[in-house]
Scaffold this active site. Sequence first.
Site, PDB file in Angstrom:
ATOM      1  N   SER A 134       0.806  -1.229   0.000  1.00  0.00           N
ATOM      2  CA  SER A 134       0.000   0.000   0.000  1.00  0.00           C
ATOM      3  C   SER A 134       0.835   1.275   0.000  1.00  0.00           C
ATOM      4  CB  SER A 134      -0.930   0.011   1.212  1.00  0.00           C
ATOM      5  OG  SER A 134      -0.188  -0.157   2.402  1.00  0.00           O
ATOM      6  N   HIS A 182      -0.364   4.654   7.089  1.00  0.00           N
ATOM      7  CA  HIS A 182       0.208   5.284   5.886  1.00  0.00           C
ATOM      8  C   HIS A 182       0.503   6.757   6.095  1.00  0.00           C
ATOM      9  CE1 HIS A 182      -2.481   1.894   4.694  1.00  0.00           C
ATOM     10  NE2 HIS A 182      -1.349   1.517   4.131  1.00  0.00           N
ATOM     11  N   ASP A 226      -3.221   7.989   7.828  1.00  0.00           N
ATOM     12  CA  ASP A 226      -4.105   7.107   8.598  1.00  0.00           C
ATOM     13  C   ASP A 226      -3.252   6.226   9.506  1.00  0.00           C
ATOM     14  OD1 ASP A 226      -3.171   4.969   7.074  1.00  0.00           O
ATOM     15  OD2 ASP A 226      -5.005   4.747   5.889  1.00  0.00           O
TER      16      ASP A 226
END
Length: 375
Positions: A46, A339, A336
């Site tokens: 991610s 990340h 978040d």
Amino acid sequence: MKFTMANLAGLTFFLVFFLALIFHTHGTNSSDRSSNQVALFIFGDSFLDAGNNNYINTTTLDQANFWPYGITYFNFPTGRFSDGRLVSDFIAEYANLPLIPPFMQPGNIQYNSGVNFASGGAGALVETFQGSVISLKTQARNFNKVVSELKNKLGNSEAEKLVSTAVYMFSIGTNDYLDPFLTSYFLNSSSHSQYVATVIGNFSSIIQKIYNGGARKFVFMNVPPLGCLPGTKMLQSERNGSFLEELSSLATLHNQALSIILLQLKKQLKGFKFSLYDFNADVIQMINHPLKYRLKEGKSACCGWGEFRGKYNCGGKRGDKRFELCDKPNEYLYWDSYHLTESAYKQIAFRMWGYTRSNSHTLGPYTIRDLFQAS
Ligand SMILES: *[C@@H]1O[C@H](CO)[C@@H](O)[C@H](O)[C@H]1NC(C)=O
Ligand SMILES: *[C@@H]1O[C@H](CO)[C@@H](O)[C@H](O)[C@H]1NC(C)=O
Ligand SMILES: *[C@@H]1O[C@H](CO)[C@@H](O)[C@H](O)[C@H]1NC(C)=O
Ligand SMILES: *[C@@H]1O[C@H](CO)[C@@H](O)[C@H](O)[C@H]1NC(C)=O
Ligand SMILES: *[C@@H]1O[C@H](CO)[C@@H](O)[C@H](O)[C@H]1NC(C)=O
């Protein structure tokens, strides 16, 4: 006219200027530039996924295609796990490439600038979040499909040139360690080094597959400090003992093993060039000295819930609807629970590329810029 040094200097200046003009004009011929363009292929998790998981059968845990993801830059949720662009988006920009499209995106993708295979939640092990992600092994298989397509389209020699001059960027490992900790509670400590060896062994064999497909120039981001993420710190109170220390020490073990394996690959594989970026050390610096990086908050996330906004609720689509969103994401290190913000990624990309002269975070012999410029 007497031939003086001044005349000569003037003439030389004129010639150099004239030649520069010719080369400049030549260089701006767009079809000419595209044949000299160095492509960027992106693999991993991610930290680099630009939207592949929008198109797979998975859960919202492994997706970021809903508000407020994307609010800072794109103004819509692209599937990137951030408020805006990722490190790889800035690297593409510095290399004069367009945004690199996700491989899974429907439609007719041109591969001339490269393509992005990364998938949020993916690991080097096939077992990592299996069934919800595109594993690194499948990403490598997708790369081979792209190479075949390029050969059909451009012919073998043009395709081989594109592949061998391209840069291959990786971020992988984080999920291999988070998966056992988040799902099976904890990893048996005495087997830590064994587990790291398995992760690195699988990663190494996938790198070799991609090398065998024709890749030569590799860029790696190592694993961040896993015990310092808002999402793991929040769990500390629920877990016992040395949970965070264990996670961070796994990251350290992994990163040490990664440097060693890359040096071995460099010896074994002819023409293998790499740049290893110490993402881990960079993030630790930003956590400890946010002001130095024009950030105000290095510990809590901008978007999430609970302590450190570490509960992975950003967007309210992951089962629990409760979440808070900060006013100024660009003042935060973490977007978040896991990340980073665009403003953090932008700075990291700048240092990775090699714009800063005293760069203590590049462990490889090359910066990314060197790799884009190498033949
Ligand atoms: C650009 O380069 C192509 C291929 O080398 C050539 O055919 C074309 O005429 C050039 N265009 C200009 C404007 O120089
Ligand atoms: C997606 O996954 C779910 C749960 O694993 C399954 O029930 C469903 O059939 C899958 N859908 C598709 C289109 O594959
Ligand atoms: C931990 O791992 C060691 C070596 O792999 C094994 O001998 C031991 O039984 C394991 N302990 C538990 C509690 O699983
Ligand atoms: C890859 O991982 C699997 C477990 O996922 C392990 O059995 C295998 O030995 C690993 N391969 C290498 C080369 O380390
Ligand atoms: C931590 O909790 C686990 C699960 O409840 C337990 O098995 C383990 O012994 C505990 N460890 C310590 C150091 O308290």
